[in-house]
Design a protein around this motif. Structure first.
Motif, short mmCIF file in Angstrom:
data_model
loop_
_atom_site.label_atom_id
_atom_site.label_comp_id
_atom_site.label_asym_id
_atom_site.label_seq_id
_atom_site.Cartn_x
_atom_site.Cartn_y
_atom_site.Cartn_z
N GLU A 210 0.83 -1.21 0.00
CA GLU A 210 0.00 0.00 0.00
C GLU A 210 0.87 1.26 0.00
O GLU A 210 0.60 2.22 -0.72
CB GLU A 210 -0.94 0.00 1.20
N ALA A 211 1.94 1.24 0.81
CA ALA A 211 2.83 2.41 0.86
C ALA A 211 3.59 2.59 -0.45
O ALA A 211 3.75 3.71 -0.96
CB ALA A 211 3.81 2.26 2.02
N GLY B 257 1.29 3.81 -2.95
CA GLY B 257 0.95 5.19 -2.60
C GLY B 257 1.96 6.18 -3.15
O GLY B 257 1.58 7.23 -3.70
N PHE B 258 3.25 5.85 -3.04
CA PHE B 258 4.25 6.76 -3.59
C PHE B 258 4.20 6.76 -5.10
O PHE B 258 4.35 7.81 -5.75
CB PHE B 258 5.67 6.38 -3.12
N GLY C 275 1.59 6.47 -6.80
CA GLY C 275 0.48 7.34 -7.11
C GLY C 275 0.85 8.81 -7.04
O GLY C 275 0.35 9.63 -7.84
N GLU C 276 1.70 9.18 -6.09
CA GLU C 276 2.15 10.57 -6.01
C GLU C 276 2.87 10.98 -7.28
O GLU C 276 2.67 12.08 -7.81
CB GLU C 276 3.08 10.75 -4.80
N GLU D 129 0.48 11.27 -10.44
CA GLU D 129 -0.34 12.47 -10.51
C GLU D 129 0.30 13.56 -11.37
O GLU D 129 -0.40 14.44 -11.87
CB GLU D 129 -0.59 13.01 -9.10
N VAL E 70 -6.73 1.22 -7.80
CA VAL E 70 -6.36 2.07 -6.66
C VAL E 70 -6.07 3.49 -7.12
O VAL E 70 -6.48 4.47 -6.48
CB VAL E 70 -5.17 1.47 -5.89
N LEU E 71 -5.36 3.63 -8.25
CA LEU E 71 -5.08 4.97 -8.77
C LEU E 71 -6.36 5.70 -9.15
O LEU E 71 -6.42 6.94 -9.14
CB LEU E 71 -4.15 4.88 -9.96
N ASP F 221 -10.93 1.39 -3.02
CA ASP F 221 -10.35 1.05 -1.72
C ASP F 221 -9.22 0.03 -1.87
O ASP F 221 -9.43 -1.04 -2.48
CB ASP F 221 -11.44 0.48 -0.80
N PHE F 222 -8.06 0.36 -1.32
CA PHE F 222 -6.89 -0.50 -1.50
C PHE F 222 -7.11 -1.90 -0.93
O PHE F 222 -6.86 -2.91 -1.60
CB PHE F 222 -5.65 0.12 -0.85
#
Length: 420
Positions: A222-223, A226-227, A229-230, A233, A396-397, A401-402
């Motif tokens: 997930e982490a 998550g990065f 995804g940052e 963007e 997820v992107l 919900d992950f």
């Protein structure tokens, strides 16, 4: 020099239905009595002069002919499956590093433990060893680095980052101060994402006894996602494609105002060629994928190729002698020099001193933090479309919900990993 490494860098497909390749009394070919050996090398893997000089030296020393047969990556899985289940079809063969363990597990490769004490590059050994036994030898590696347009970064006032946070800050400056796309990063480039997962101490899957199971539903994945995804963007790329369709190096980067992208050495060659053919001039800079802190680089998928001897080789003794020569310090050094810094050396005693500011410098810097996907024949089933990791990333992107998506993906991963 153009070197097509993509198929070796990408995890190669491998079915689990390969016929068992047991050894018998004929597998050693009578102990070095053959008058020729057959070597399968993949298209684009080695410069012709290196191959010719190596074979001339081997033929002079052993008095036998070396027949090199160049193979294409497309369809290689089926050809290898057939060849390794027959006597005397091939003696030495090149394998993508994610293929090697699978063929060793099915009995197709000879035990090469006599070469285990050589100073092989540590990060490449995982793909060569099964149950503490060497079944293949690392030949070369390659990994992704961040490629950036130096003029755009200068215009934005962005500096080369040494941490993830600095990387985001640089992309923010480019977004604010230029018209360029800060980074081209499609939503399904899962080997890049896998590096971020490895940074967190996670993995796509893990072995549990004799079985494998998906481990996507974890804080580490997930982490990492998550990065990813940052970064994503800052990209105009869709979330439901990967870097291959369209091919980022030829279909995207040369045709747009792209400030940075994550690529392989052959992609840089192709992108540069396309830009120059259109009348432009490439102005690349390169840096390793940054880590969470400045004292450790980010993990990167370390693709590449291994060399192995077929268990049913026509002459195992001569095959081993050829492989030993090809991967010796002398010939590995010659190979590295001939490849002009586009590969990670297979041995720690090979001198690799790429010029400052080059792709090779950034690539070699990351080699010690390379990672590999689960080394199991079932991994090929995971990569068959629809790939559950890719689907997870897209969902997820896009805001799903992950945990629920990852749980579903793990169920599919576990089924595929253990499918025969």
């Amino acid at each position: 020099m153009k070197r097509k490494l993509i198929a070796a860098v990408g995890a190669a497909a491998l079915t689990a239905t390969m016929a068992a390749c047991g050894s018998d009394d004929s597998s050693d070919g009578g102990g070095g009595s053959a008058d020729s050996i057959t070597v399968w090398l993949m298209s684009g893997s080695a410069p012709d002069p290196w191959v010719e000089e190596l074979n001339a030296a081997f033929e002079e020393e052993h008095g036998v002919e070396v027949n090199v047969e160049i193979q294409q990556w497309e369809g290689i899985q089926d050809r290898l499956t057939t060849a390794l289940s027959e006597d005397g079809t091939v003696d030495v063969l090149e394998l993508g590093n994610t293929q090697a363990v699978g063929y060793a597990n099915t009995g197709g490769l000879a035990d090469l433990s006599e070469l285990s004490e050589e100073p092989w590059t540590e990060s490449m050994l995982e793909s060569a060893v099964v149950d503490d036994t060497f079944y293949s030898i690392p030949w070369y590696g390659a990994n992704r680095v961040v490629v950036y347009d130096q003029s755009i970064w200068a215009e934005a006032g962005a500096e080369v980052p040494t941490t993830r946070d600095e990387w985001i800050e640089a992309l923010e400056l480019i977004d604010e101060n230029t018209e360029a796309e800060p980074i081209y990063l499609p939503g399904q480039t899962y080997y890049v994402m896998g590096g971020f997962v490895a940074d967190e101490g996670g993995a796509f899957a893990a072995q549990n006894g004799d079985e494998w199971e998906g481990t996507l539903n974890s804080p580490e994945v997930e982490a990492g996602l998550g990065f990813y995804g940052e970064l994503q963007e800052f990209s105009d790329a869709p979330t439901d494609i990967d870097e291959g369709e369209p091919q980022q190096s030829t279909d995207v980067v040369p045709n747009g105002d792209v400030a940075s992208w994550v690529g392989l050495p052959w992609e840089v060659v192709n992108a540069t060629t396309a830009i120059e053919e259109a009348g432009g001039e490439a102005d690349w800079g390169f840096f390793p994928v940054p880590g969470k802190t400045a004292d450790e680089l980010g993990h990167v998928f370390l693709g590449g190729s291994n060399l192995a001897v077929a268990e049913r080789a026509g002459d195992q003794e001569l095959a081993r002698a050829w492989l030993e020569m090809a991967t010796s310090q002398e010939w590995s050094q010659r190979f590295n020099d001939a490849m002009d810094g586009t590969v990670v050396p297979n041995r720690s005693d090979v001198t690799a001193e790429p010029a400052a500011g080059t792709f090779a410098e950034a690539m070699v810097a990351s080699a010690d933090v390379g990672f590999l996907p689960p080394l199991t024949p079932g991994w090929a089933n995971v990569e068959v479309e629809p790939n559950p990791i890719k689907d997870l990333m897209t969902k997820v992107l896009n805001g799903e919900d992950f945990s629920s998506v990852a749980e579903e993906a793990d169920t599919e991963m576990t089924t595929r990993l253990n499918r025969e």
